[in-house]
Write a protein that holds these residues in place. Structure first.
Motif: not given
Ligand SMILES: C[S@@+](CC[C@H](N)C(=O)[O-])C[C@H]1O[C@@H](n2cnc3c(N)ncnc32)[C@H](O)[C@@H]1O
Length: 332
Positions: A60-63, A71-75, A228-229
């Motif tokens: 997930f960290e790689e995602i 989502p991560t960079r925007t948040e 990941f899945s």
């Protein structure tokens, strides 16, 4: 106050206390039950929290670093931009409680914006990532007491060792989108009881948007999301004596417009038989296991959900590209 996690790791200490051994055994039993029930029912389905074992959390960290995964960079950028405004609303809060904290990387920005914080309580089902984050944050923010709690945030009814007084809840990464509307309402009602009257809740919520942006975020070209899945099947093999051949399943991400959500599946690429804990499951080609939902909300839809769960929407921030929202709710 000195930086302190060691004396308080009653639930998260890596060494094998009897309580921790019992908790881990209970988690494995819960995983076994969810997998055996989930593979037997139609449509087949396994709850998304089981995606996050140690390997899943690393993936997930790689995602979060992928170009497709906005989502991560925007948040993160929103917390940098709106940190001072958030502090205007909740600046004197002393206790921060984070649900599904993962690596807690974004949390440091919030902690920096809230100088009165004294105690940070991250809650996550993934023990290794939780403990690493607790140590890192404790080192980075001297004076902050960090009290990690390992476990399922939908089941938590007490905050062990939490100071009295108003709290700020934090639920980032649009993890609330993994819950159905009904589950999200129940979660918000429980969180209200857990945090208590006078508390506030900051929640990152992914917005509805064009499928050109949405689908690649859940199906990147390098196949990290697929890995990941598929790790869920590897986890079943590792922990539940399974014999899934991960090369014979494929990751599928699609948007269900009626339900306003991304749905993730693992699709069988062949007619095949698989064993888990001695039980046999037969898959035909194309048959799917549902593994995750990610609900998308307009600002009004999420505020309505929050309101119906007993929270008062105070304000909502949106990034300049209309990708993501940060909601501040209050209990009063
Ligand atoms: C989408 S990730 C978000 C992580 C982090 N908040 C972020 O924004 O980068 C979801 C996190 O919630 C945790 N999680 C998922 N379901 C959970 C549950 N039912 N109880 C506790 N933690 C859970 C996962 O282990 C993972 O760390």
């Amino acid at each position: 106050m000195a930086s302190d996690i060691s004396s308080l790791l009653t639930e998260g200490r890596p060494s094998a206390s009897a309580a921790n051994r019992a908790r881990r055994a209970a988690e494995t039993a819960a995983f076994a039950e969810a997998v055996l029930d989930g593979l037997a029912r139609r449509p087949r389905s396994i709850p998304s929290r089981f995606l996050y074992d140690a390997a899943g959390s690393v993936l997930f960290e790689e995602i979060t670093k992928l170009k497709e995964y906005y989502p991560t960079r925007t948040e993160t950028k929103m917390l940098e931009t709106f940190g001072a405004e958030i502090a205007e609303h909740v600046g004197d809060t002393e206790t921060l409680v984070e649900f599904g904290s993962g690596s807690s990387r974004k949390t440091s920005l919030l902690i920096d914006a809230l100088p009165s914080l004294d105690t940070y309580i991250p809650i996550d089902v993934s023990e290794d990532v939780l403990m690493d984050a607790a140590k890192r944050l404790s080192g980075k923010h001297p004076g902050l007491t960090v009290r990690p709690l390992v476990g399922d945030f939908t089941r938590r009814r007490t905050l062990i060792g939490a100071p009295r007084g108003d709290k700020l809840g934090f639920f980032s990464g649009s993890t609330i989108g993994n819950l159905t509307h009904k589950e999200a309402k129940t979660f918000l009602e429980n969180a209200a009881r857990l945090l208590g009257q006078g508390s506030a809740f900051l929640i990152g919520v992914d917005l509805k948007k064009s499928l050109d942006v949405l689908i690649p975020a859940y199906d990147d070209e390098d196949g990290v999301t697929a890995a990941f899945s598929l790790n869920l099947l590897s986890r079943i093999n590792r922990e539940l004596d399974g014999d899934f051949d991960t090369a014979r399943f494929a990751h599928v991400a699609l948007y269900n417009a009626d339900k306003g959500r991304i749905e993730i599946y693992l699709k069988s690429l062949a007619d095949q038989k698989v064993h888990v804990l001695g039980r046999r499951f037969t898959f035909s080609t194309g048959e799917r296991i549902h593994t995750e939902n990610s609900h998308k909300y307009t600002v009004a839809e999420f505020q309505e959900l929050a309101h119906s769960s007993g929270w008062r929407p105070v304000t909502a921030w949106i990034d300049e590209d209309d990708l993501f929202s940060l909601h501040l709710l209050q209990l009063s």
